[in-house]
Design a protein around this motif. Sequence first.
Motif, short mmCIF file in Angstrom:
data_model
loop_
_atom_site.label_atom_id
_atom_site.label_comp_id
_atom_site.label_asym_id
_atom_site.label_seq_id
_atom_site.Cartn_x
_atom_site.Cartn_y
_atom_site.Cartn_z
N GLN A 121 39.15 50.98 50.91
CA GLN A 121 40.24 50.10 50.53
C GLN A 121 39.70 48.69 50.38
O GLN A 121 39.30 48.06 51.35
CB GLN A 121 41.35 50.15 51.58
CG GLN A 121 41.95 51.52 51.78
CD GLN A 121 42.60 52.07 50.52
OE1 GLN A 121 43.31 51.35 49.82
NE2 GLN A 121 42.35 53.33 50.22
N THR A 122 39.65 48.22 49.17
CA THR A 122 39.06 46.92 48.92
C THR A 122 40.12 45.88 48.64
O THR A 122 41.29 46.19 48.42
CB THR A 122 38.09 46.99 47.72
OG1 THR A 122 38.83 47.36 46.55
CG2 THR A 122 36.99 47.99 47.98
N ARG A 123 39.71 44.67 48.64
CA ARG A 123 40.56 43.55 48.29
C ARG A 123 39.80 42.69 47.28
O ARG A 123 38.58 42.75 47.22
CB ARG A 123 40.92 42.74 49.54
CG ARG A 123 39.70 42.20 50.28
CD ARG A 123 40.07 41.59 51.61
NE ARG A 123 40.43 42.61 52.59
CZ ARG A 123 41.01 42.32 53.75
NH1 ARG A 123 41.30 41.08 54.07
NH2 ARG A 123 41.30 43.29 54.60
N PRO A 124 40.49 41.93 46.46
CA PRO A 124 39.78 41.14 45.45
C PRO A 124 38.90 40.07 46.09
O PRO A 124 39.17 39.61 47.20
CB PRO A 124 40.92 40.52 44.64
CG PRO A 124 42.09 40.51 45.56
CD PRO A 124 41.95 41.74 46.40
N SER A 125 37.86 39.70 45.38
CA SER A 125 37.02 38.61 45.84
C SER A 125 37.78 37.30 45.71
O SER A 125 38.55 37.10 44.77
CB SER A 125 35.74 38.54 45.00
OG SER A 125 34.98 39.71 45.13
N LYS A 126 37.53 36.43 46.65
CA LYS A 126 38.12 35.10 46.62
C LYS A 126 37.02 34.07 46.82
O LYS A 126 35.95 34.38 47.34
CB LYS A 126 39.19 34.95 47.69
CG LYS A 126 40.41 35.85 47.50
CD LYS A 126 41.44 35.59 48.58
CE LYS A 126 42.72 36.40 48.33
NZ LYS A 126 42.49 37.84 48.49
N VAL A 127 37.30 32.86 46.40
CA VAL A 127 36.31 31.80 46.53
C VAL A 127 36.58 30.99 47.79
O VAL A 127 37.65 31.07 48.41
CB VAL A 127 36.30 30.88 45.30
CG1 VAL A 127 36.08 31.68 44.03
CG2 VAL A 127 37.57 30.05 45.22
N GLY A 128 35.61 30.22 48.15
CA GLY A 128 35.72 29.27 49.24
C GLY A 128 34.66 28.21 49.06
O GLY A 128 33.93 28.21 48.05
N VAL A 129 34.55 27.35 50.02
CA VAL A 129 33.50 26.33 49.96
C VAL A 129 32.87 26.17 51.34
O VAL A 129 33.50 26.43 52.37
CB VAL A 129 34.02 24.96 49.47
CG1 VAL A 129 34.46 25.04 48.02
CG2 VAL A 129 35.16 24.45 50.35
N ASN A 188 39.83 42.95 41.45
CA ASN A 188 39.75 44.16 42.27
C ASN A 188 39.66 45.43 41.42
O ASN A 188 40.24 46.46 41.79
CB ASN A 188 40.94 44.25 43.22
CG ASN A 188 40.64 45.09 44.45
OD1 ASN A 188 39.50 45.18 44.89
ND2 ASN A 188 41.67 45.72 45.01
N ASP A 189 38.94 45.38 40.31
CA ASP A 189 38.75 46.57 39.48
C ASP A 189 37.44 47.29 39.79
O ASP A 189 37.09 48.25 39.13
CB ASP A 189 38.84 46.23 38.00
CG ASP A 189 37.69 45.35 37.51
OD1 ASP A 189 36.89 44.86 38.36
OD2 ASP A 189 37.59 45.11 36.29
N GLY A 190 36.70 46.82 40.79
CA GLY A 190 35.45 47.46 41.17
C GLY A 190 34.24 46.94 40.44
O GLY A 190 33.13 47.38 40.71
N VAL A 191 34.44 46.02 39.52
CA VAL A 191 33.34 45.47 38.73
C VAL A 191 33.20 43.98 39.01
O VAL A 191 34.18 43.24 39.00
CB VAL A 191 33.57 45.68 37.22
CG1 VAL A 191 32.41 45.10 36.41
CG2 VAL A 191 33.74 47.17 36.91
#
Length: 408
Positions: free
Chosen positions: A185-193, A365-368
């Motif tokens: 079960q994945t979640r989308p990547s998010k940015v940070g700093v 979150n499409d796996g790519v």
Amino acid sequence: MPKVSKLVRLTLAAAIAASGAVATTALTATSAHAAAATSTVGGQITRSEVIQRAQYWLGKSIGYNQGGSYPDSSGRNYRTDCSGYVSMAWHLSYSPDTRAIWDAETYEIPRSDLRPGDVLDSYNDHVILFEKWDDAAHTKFSYYSFGSTPVSHVQGMSIDASRIDGHANGDYHARRYKKIVDDVQTRPSKVGVYHPANQTYYEGDNAGSTLGSAMFGNPGWKPIVGDWNKDGVDSIGAYDPDTATFYESNDNTNVSGSVKFGNPGWTPLAGDWNGDGVDSVGAYDPATGTFYLSNDNSTVAVKTTFGNPGWIPIVGDWNKDGVDSIGAYDPSTATFYESNDNVNVSGSVKFGNPGWLPIVGDWNNDGVTSIGAFDPNTATFYLSNDNSTVATSFVYGTPGDIPITGRW
């Protein structure tokens, strides 16, 4: 990335000097992403793929015949009976009978633990493929069966019925295929700093807000991000460039592990190089453009040169195979180069402007893994889902921050 898998866990550990140019983003793209990854014959297979494969024979006029065969979606033939059908769903290399499924391919589990892709096997007579529980109490379930023509999908069957699919309930045992794996079960990547002045990580939500923050490491260290414990969530780490030492944290507070890898002054990397669901370390020698990747945080599993000296390393699952591979970013032309085999260029794309910082992640979150860019002068992120157009842009952090990405 699922996702899993894999799932990119890249943190840029080096900043590029800003050129001062501000222009529009998104130029031309030549990379193409492959279709969804599937199991290999006789290899590990996810529960969702087992169900998808089972559904391939559903609705087709396939005659039940223990001496016959019918192909799966890739053309591989399987015997047209109950055990042949289960063999097809599991993507086995052969079509065993019910006894061989019991003895060679499965192990027994409690009925209450039945999950999608498991079976109820009566050993001598029949086997059915469990799809799902139809109620929270686990009293009714759905299953697939090839006990007669055609393949059937039965819903609402009582787990306590006297007979299931024409056979005595008591003859069935719950069994699990040895090579089935749970879907990640994945979640989308998010940015940070990362704010180097006080060694603080800020995890963002891809809309300009902060989800969490933590201090970790010492002045002069470089940020890293990875899923160090296979929980599907990325956490932080830090790299001491003077000693080439990685420090990992599973809770964004305490050091859960440390390892020396590479040489001082190299660029730290993190990725799932072998598809086991755990990120391990790597290092990039900027003087030679050479990548060193480790699967055990100790020995070098892959050594490869890619790109040119002075380029910036990137890491991602470019083709949705569940394995992270390398890439490189040419800061002088704002060009990303991806590799699916850690050797050859599989795609390239220009995005952003020279002097901006490259970022990559599975934003939708499409796996790519796809690309993005960070303008260090304005602290503006630009994210792309198709390696061409900007899907979203926002300001987060302050000028001088270093961008990070992860599945928070």
